[in-house]
Design an enzyme around this catalytic site. Structure first.
Site, short mmCIF file in Angstrom:
data_model
loop_
_atom_site.label_atom_id
_atom_site.label_comp_id
_atom_site.label_asym_id
_atom_site.label_seq_id
_atom_site.Cartn_x
_atom_site.Cartn_y
_atom_site.Cartn_z
N ARG A 58 50.37 -27.22 25.64
CA ARG A 58 50.74 -28.59 26.00
C ARG A 58 49.53 -29.43 26.41
NH1 ARG A 58 55.60 -29.01 29.89
NH2 ARG A 58 55.39 -31.12 29.14
N CYS A 59 48.37 -28.80 26.53
CA CYS A 59 47.15 -29.48 26.99
C CYS A 59 46.29 -29.88 25.81
CB CYS A 59 46.38 -28.54 27.92
SG CYS A 59 44.74 -29.14 28.37
N SER A 60 45.93 -31.15 25.71
CA SER A 60 45.13 -31.62 24.58
C SER A 60 43.74 -31.00 24.57
CB SER A 60 45.02 -33.15 24.59
OG SER A 60 44.32 -33.61 25.73
#
Length: 114
Positions: A10-12
């Protein structure tokens, strides 16, 4: 070369670091979704020590758990305890190779250990 990434999909920044790993020829990537399979306190301590990374520099200071546990005032042992108990506090991504350990902030920093 093997590279292990502690990854949060979920983390860019974590996705960008994973893309760097996958695009680098000769890298065998092991993805560890650390929120699903958290590292132990001992593993956290060993990885950070190997990378010369202070636990103080390796936790997510903006997380509610960090504020609730008053980690800004805590020592390294308390921070490691908190990260082991609340893996959301682990700054991501962390990349481990035979050449060392880097936190991918910015993602390009992982190139130093490839």
């Amino acid at each position: 070369m093997k590279a292990t990434i502690w990854h949060n999909p979920r983390c860019s920044k974590s996705r960008q670091a994973l893309a760097i790993l996958e695009e680098t020829p000769g890298i065998d990537v092991e993805i560890v979704e650390y929120l699903k399979t958290p590292p132990s306190r001992a593993e956290l301590a060993a990885v950070y020590a190997r990378g010369g990374i202070s636990p103080r520099d390796a936790y997510r200071k903006g997380e509610e758990e960090a504020k609730a546990l008053n980690l800004a005032e805590a020592d390294d042992n308390a921070i490691l305890d908190a990260m082991a108990a609340h893996p959301i506090l682990i700054e991501r991504p962390v990349v481990v190779t035979d050449k060392g350990v880097r936190i991918g902030r910015p993602p390009e920093a992982i190139r130093e250990v490839l």
